[in-house]
Design an enzyme around this catalytic site. Structure first.
Site, PDB file in Angstrom:
ATOM      1  N   CYS A  47      73.638  -7.818  25.613  1.00 45.14           N
ATOM      2  CA  CYS A  47      73.090  -7.531  27.109  1.00 45.14           C
ATOM      3  C   CYS A  47      74.289  -8.372  27.042  1.00 45.14           C
ATOM      4  O   CYS A  47      74.948  -8.221  28.574  1.00 45.14           O
ATOM      5  CB  CYS A  47      71.891  -8.703  27.414  1.00 45.14           C
ATOM      6  SG  CYS A  47      71.762  -9.774  26.891  1.00 45.14           S
ATOM      7  N   ASN A  48      75.236  -9.120  26.765  1.00 48.40           N
ATOM      8  CA  ASN A  48      76.840  -9.291  27.299  1.00 48.40           C
ATOM      9  C   ASN A  48      77.706  -8.922  26.274  1.00 48.40           C
ATOM     10  O   ASN A  48      79.050  -9.748  26.161  1.00 48.40           O
ATOM     11  CB  ASN A  48      76.120 -10.798  27.372  1.00 48.40           C
ATOM     12  CG  ASN A  48      76.343 -11.482  26.546  1.00 48.40           C
ATOM     13  OD1 ASN A  48      76.848 -11.259  25.338  1.00 48.40           O
ATOM     14  ND2 ASN A  48      75.093 -12.103  26.201  1.00 48.40           N
ATOM     15  N   SER A 111      77.882 -16.501  23.253  1.00 49.14           N
ATOM     16  CA  SER A 111      76.946 -15.931  24.311  1.00 49.14           C
ATOM     17  C   SER A 111      77.194 -16.516  25.449  1.00 49.14           C
ATOM     18  O   SER A 111      77.220 -17.569  25.766  1.00 49.14           O
ATOM     19  CB  SER A 111      76.031 -15.899  23.233  1.00 49.14           C
ATOM     20  OG  SER A 111      75.289 -15.794  22.211  1.00 49.14           O
ATOM     21  N   GLU A 118      68.849 -14.315  19.709  1.00 43.82           N
ATOM     22  CA  GLU A 118      68.071 -13.276  19.310  1.00 43.82           C
ATOM     23  C   GLU A 118      70.319 -12.894  18.864  1.00 43.82           C
ATOM     24  O   GLU A 118      69.420 -11.439  18.035  1.00 43.82           O
ATOM     25  CB  GLU A 118      68.308 -12.754  20.532  1.00 43.82           C
ATOM     26  CG  GLU A 118      66.874 -12.644  21.355  1.00 43.82           C
ATOM     27  CD  GLU A 118      66.362 -14.318  21.430  1.00 43.82           C
ATOM     28  OE1 GLU A 118      67.120 -15.259  21.525  1.00 43.82           O
ATOM     29  OE2 GLU A 118      64.714 -14.299  21.706  1.00 43.82           O
TER      30      GLU A 118
END
Length: 439
Positions: A47-48, A111, A118
């Site tokens: 997601c990033n 992150s 995750e």
């Protein structure tokens, strides 16, 4: 040689990351199919971040340049992003820096929510995907497996991942002020992929008991059964939205699955004017931003959530980075040993061939005995052991080239190395030059 092209929240917009995530599934296969000098490719998309890890067969500057340009071309074609924009959105890491980077990524140090757990699973699944697609290599296997081991070391030896950090938990933190009673909150979970389980666990930790799940791909029932929650079929989506106070989306669908007309339909069905919070954890986004045009609907997407990432726990982060640095140094040393492996194999093969020749002559004279042969084999094994160990030690100290030269000079051996003239890189350079002349 290992190469990594990385785009993340550090150096690329979420709009770019969204387009890159759509391209991710096809990149590794296309790179392998179109470029002979790329021995392996693994793509990590979360997601990033979007990252392409490459194993290039030859440690040459030319190989690096060709691999980077080839990757930019493939990513541009698959994502629809202009080539120059792709090149401007990625950082390139080469050689030793690749291992330290991936080890830090897999440990959650890079992150948005530092220390989130995750990412370790996402790194593992990226390797599994490459195995399934037949695009991994021995070097990439070892790199990613060591990354997973390093992540486990960070988890067990520091407090970095002990607080259950994750994007979904951060999103629920942000939603706290909007929720009067979590136990009375009705939630619709959209998506059944790898992140759905983590999202459900985070909701339950808050005290949420009423969760339904909907899958755009029709897998809701398969997810719902083991997790003990009701499944929503496509025909019942509007009713499920109407009954929900919160919607959490974490689907891997390539396009938005919810838009303003869905929320308008839900409002019409419920008729109670209730407020609805939509948390979009998908990349590419699962929810069209136009949902905010519907009265009572509030949207928290990844870009908004990222702006509220907590400050790092400096002590735990420093401890984790020390573990990562140590693991990267050991990985470099082990990789250096591989450089002298052909020389060590050539030396051992030569010496044992000489032994076999002498034993054969002794047998023909009738002077052989089992005890004599056993003693000679043991002697030769002892003699070659120390040079083999010393060769690996020197390689770890950066003296691998001297080891190869010494073996060739002292024993007259031709240690087999890749032929530069006929190499894939040389061929690719030749083609590039020819294309330039033709134009």
């Amino acid at each position: 040689m290992l190469i990594c092209l990385t785009a993340s929240h550090h150096n690329a917009s979420f709009e770019v990351l969204e387009k890159l995530s759509v391209a991710a599934p096809s990149v590794a296969g296309a790179l392998m199919e179109q470029n002979d000098f790329i021995a392996g490719a693994v793509v990590l998309a979360t997601c990033n971040r979007f990252e392409a890890y490459l194993d290039v067969e030859e440690p040459l500057t030319a190989a690096r340049a060709l691999a980077v340009e080839a990757t930019v071309d493939v990513v541009s074609g698959a994502s629809g992003i202009a080539r120059d924009d792709v090149r401007g959105s990625v950082d390139v890491k080469c050689g030793d820096a690749v291992a330290e980077h991936l080890f830090a990524v897999s440990s959650g140090l890079e992150s948005v929510v530092v220390g989130e757990g995750e990412i370790a699973g996402q790194v593992r699944r990226a390797l599994e995907g490459a195995r399934t697609g037949g695009t991994t290599s021995t070097g990439l296997e070892r790199l990613f497996q060591t990354a997973s081991n390093t992540s486990r070391g960070v988890k067990t030896r520091t407090g970095l991942q002990s607080a259950g950090r994750s994007m979904v938990r951060l999103a629920l933190d942000l939603a706290e002020s909007r929720i009067a009673d979590w136990s009375a909150t009705r939630v619709l979970l959209v998506g059944t992929g790898a992140y759905a389980g983590a999202s459900l666990a985070a909701l339950r930790d808050r005290g949420v008991v009423d969760v339904h799940v909907y899958s755009p791909s029709g897998r809701a029932q398969k997810f719902a059964g083991p997790h003990g929650i009701p499944a929503v079929e496509g025909r019942d989506l509007l009713r499920a939205l109407a009954a929900s106070d919160m919607v959490v989306t974490c689907s891997t669908a390539p396009t938005a699955v919810l838009a303003a007309h869905h929320m308008q339909g839900a409002a019409a069905v419920s008729g109670d004017g209730r407020r609805r919070l939509v948390i979009d954890l998908g990349l590419p986004r699962n929810v069209d931003p136009d949902v905010v045009t519907v009265d009572g609907v509030e949207l928290l997407d990844l870009e908004t959530i990222s702006l509220h990432a907590p400050l790092r726990d400096l002590t735990a982060t420093d401890d984790a980075r020390e573990i990562v640095s140590t693991a990267a140094a050991e990985f470099r040393a082990a990789s250096a040993e591989d450089e002298v492996a052909p020389a060590v194999v050539a030396l051992r093969t030569h010496i044992f061939d000489v032994l076999e020749g002498e034993l054969e002559r002794v047998r023909k004279r009738g002077d052989s005995s089992d005890a004599t042969e056993k003693a000679l084999r043991h002697l030769v094994s002892v003699l070659v052991h120390q040079p083999s160990v010393r060769a690996r030690e020197l390689a770890r100290q950066g003296e691998g080239a001297r080891v190869v030269d010494a073996v060739q000079a002292l024993f007259g051996l031709d240690v087999e190395m890749p032929a530069a003239v006929s190499s894939p890189v040389a061929v690719a350079l030749s083609r590039t030059a020819e294309a330039g002349q033709a134009s």
